[in-house]
Write a protein that holds these residues in place. Sequence first.
Motif, short mmCIF file in Angstrom:
data_model
loop_
_atom_site.label_atom_id
_atom_site.label_comp_id
_atom_site.label_asym_id
_atom_site.label_seq_id
_atom_site.Cartn_x
_atom_site.Cartn_y
_atom_site.Cartn_z
N PHE A 16 0.81 -1.22 0.00
CA PHE A 16 0.00 0.00 0.00
C PHE A 16 0.84 1.27 0.00
O PHE A 16 0.41 2.30 -0.50
CB PHE A 16 -1.02 -0.01 1.14
N LYS A 17 2.05 1.18 0.51
CA LYS A 17 2.95 2.34 0.43
C LYS A 17 3.26 2.65 -1.04
O LYS A 17 3.25 3.81 -1.46
CB LYS A 17 4.24 2.05 1.20
N LYS A 18 3.52 1.62 -1.82
CA LYS A 18 3.81 1.81 -3.25
C LYS A 18 2.56 2.24 -4.01
O LYS A 18 2.62 3.08 -4.90
CB LYS A 18 4.39 0.54 -3.88
N VAL A 19 1.42 1.66 -3.66
CA VAL A 19 0.17 2.07 -4.31
C VAL A 19 -0.08 3.54 -4.05
O VAL A 19 -0.42 4.30 -4.97
CB VAL A 19 -1.02 1.21 -3.81
N GLU A 20 0.09 3.97 -2.83
CA GLU A 20 -0.13 5.38 -2.49
C GLU A 20 0.91 6.28 -3.15
O GLU A 20 0.59 7.40 -3.55
CB GLU A 20 -0.13 5.56 -0.97
N GLU A 21 2.14 5.79 -3.30
CA GLU A 21 3.17 6.56 -3.99
C GLU A 21 2.77 6.78 -5.45
O GLU A 21 2.86 7.89 -5.97
CB GLU A 21 4.51 5.83 -3.92
N ILE A 22 2.33 5.72 -6.09
CA ILE A 22 1.89 5.83 -7.49
C ILE A 22 0.68 6.74 -7.59
O ILE A 22 0.61 7.61 -8.45
CB ILE A 22 1.58 4.44 -8.07
N ALA A 23 -0.28 6.57 -6.69
CA ALA A 23 -1.50 7.36 -6.72
C ALA A 23 -1.22 8.84 -6.48
O ALA A 23 -1.94 9.71 -6.99
CB ALA A 23 -2.48 6.84 -5.69
N TYR A 34 0.58 -15.22 1.90
CA TYR A 34 1.84 -14.47 1.83
C TYR A 34 2.45 -14.55 0.44
O TYR A 34 3.03 -13.58 -0.05
CB TYR A 34 2.82 -14.96 2.89
N ALA A 35 2.33 -15.70 -0.21
CA ALA A 35 2.86 -15.84 -1.56
C ALA A 35 2.20 -14.83 -2.50
O ALA A 35 2.87 -14.18 -3.31
CB ALA A 35 2.64 -17.27 -2.07
N ILE A 36 0.90 -14.67 -2.39
CA ILE A 36 0.17 -13.69 -3.21
C ILE A 36 0.57 -12.27 -2.83
O ILE A 36 0.87 -11.44 -3.68
CB ILE A 36 -1.35 -13.88 -3.07
N MET A 37 0.60 -12.00 -1.53
CA MET A 37 0.90 -10.66 -1.04
C MET A 37 2.30 -10.22 -1.45
O MET A 37 2.50 -9.09 -1.91
CB MET A 37 0.77 -10.67 0.49
N SER A 38 3.28 -11.09 -1.31
CA SER A 38 4.64 -10.71 -1.66
C SER A 38 4.80 -10.52 -3.17
O SER A 38 5.53 -9.65 -3.61
CB SER A 38 5.66 -11.71 -1.12
N ARG A 39 4.08 -11.31 -3.96
CA ARG A 39 4.11 -11.13 -5.42
C ARG A 39 3.50 -9.78 -5.81
O ARG A 39 4.06 -9.06 -6.64
CB ARG A 39 3.38 -12.28 -6.10
N LEU A 40 2.38 -9.42 -5.20
CA LEU A 40 1.76 -8.12 -5.48
C LEU A 40 2.65 -6.97 -5.02
O LEU A 40 2.75 -5.95 -5.70
CB LEU A 40 0.40 -8.03 -4.79
N GLU A 41 3.29 -7.15 -3.88
CA GLU A 41 4.20 -6.12 -3.37
C GLU A 41 5.33 -5.89 -4.38
O GLU A 41 5.67 -4.75 -4.70
CB GLU A 41 4.78 -6.58 -2.03
N GLU A 42 5.90 -6.95 -4.88
CA GLU A 42 6.99 -6.85 -5.85
C GLU A 42 6.53 -6.22 -7.16
O GLU A 42 7.23 -5.41 -7.76
CB GLU A 42 7.60 -8.24 -6.11
N GLN A 43 5.31 -6.56 -7.60
CA GLN A 43 4.76 -5.97 -8.83
C GLN A 43 4.59 -4.46 -8.68
O GLN A 43 4.93 -3.70 -9.59
CB GLN A 43 3.40 -6.59 -9.17
N GLU A 44 4.07 -4.01 -7.55
CA GLU A 44 3.88 -2.57 -7.34
C GLU A 44 5.22 -1.86 -7.25
O GLU A 44 5.37 -0.76 -7.77
CB GLU A 44 3.05 -2.31 -6.08
N ASN A 45 6.18 -2.48 -6.62
CA ASN A 45 7.50 -1.89 -6.51
C ASN A 45 8.12 -1.75 -7.90
O ASN A 45 8.68 -0.70 -8.23
CB ASN A 45 8.38 -2.75 -5.60
N SER A 46 8.01 -2.78 -8.71
CA SER A 46 8.55 -2.73 -10.07
C SER A 46 7.81 -1.69 -10.91
O SER A 46 8.41 -0.95 -11.68
CB SER A 46 8.43 -4.10 -10.74
N ARG A 47 6.50 -1.66 -10.75
CA ARG A 47 5.69 -0.70 -11.51
C ARG A 47 6.06 0.73 -11.18
O ARG A 47 6.19 1.58 -12.05
CB ARG A 47 4.21 -0.95 -11.24
N ALA A 48 6.27 1.00 -9.91
CA ALA A 48 6.60 2.36 -9.47
C ALA A 48 7.94 2.82 -10.02
O ALA A 48 8.16 4.02 -10.19
CB ALA A 48 6.60 2.44 -7.94
N ASN A 49 8.83 1.88 -10.30
CA ASN A 49 10.16 2.23 -10.77
C ASN A 49 10.38 1.93 -12.25
O ASN A 49 11.49 2.08 -12.74
CB ASN A 49 11.21 1.49 -9.94
#
Length: 123
Positions: A25-32, A79-94
């Motif tokens: 959510f930190k990355k989602v909010e950064e993008i938003a 956790y497998a789903i959550m960590s994958r989504l976390e990584e996707q948002e991090n990659s997307r933001a950068n």
Amino acid sequence: MEINKLIDSLCESNFDMKKSYDNYFKKVEEIASYFSEEQAEKIVNSETDKLYNMLGNQLIKMMKEYKEITAEMLLFNLYAIMSRLEEQENSRANSQDYINSLSTNAKKEWARRMSYGSEDLER
């Protein structure tokens, strides 16, 4: 609603899940934050719905597949789903493609934040 409460409870009860949830959510909010307030709210709401739908669907799937489910199994799969989504948002933001897709004002805001972010690291 009950499944969302269970997801919240699982996220709060496990350090790794909580960390991934918060980072996501930190990355989602950064993008938003690069968009107007109204658009940013829509982005955050959309990503929240996406997250809870994915995690909720996984919970339901596991309940149908297994007669006995342990908390450990639930946490591991979610956790497998959550960590994958976390990584996707991090990659997307950068990602350069994402940055190129921003409006001119959003690109300026992104550049300003990146320069301030790098100054903070240098201090």
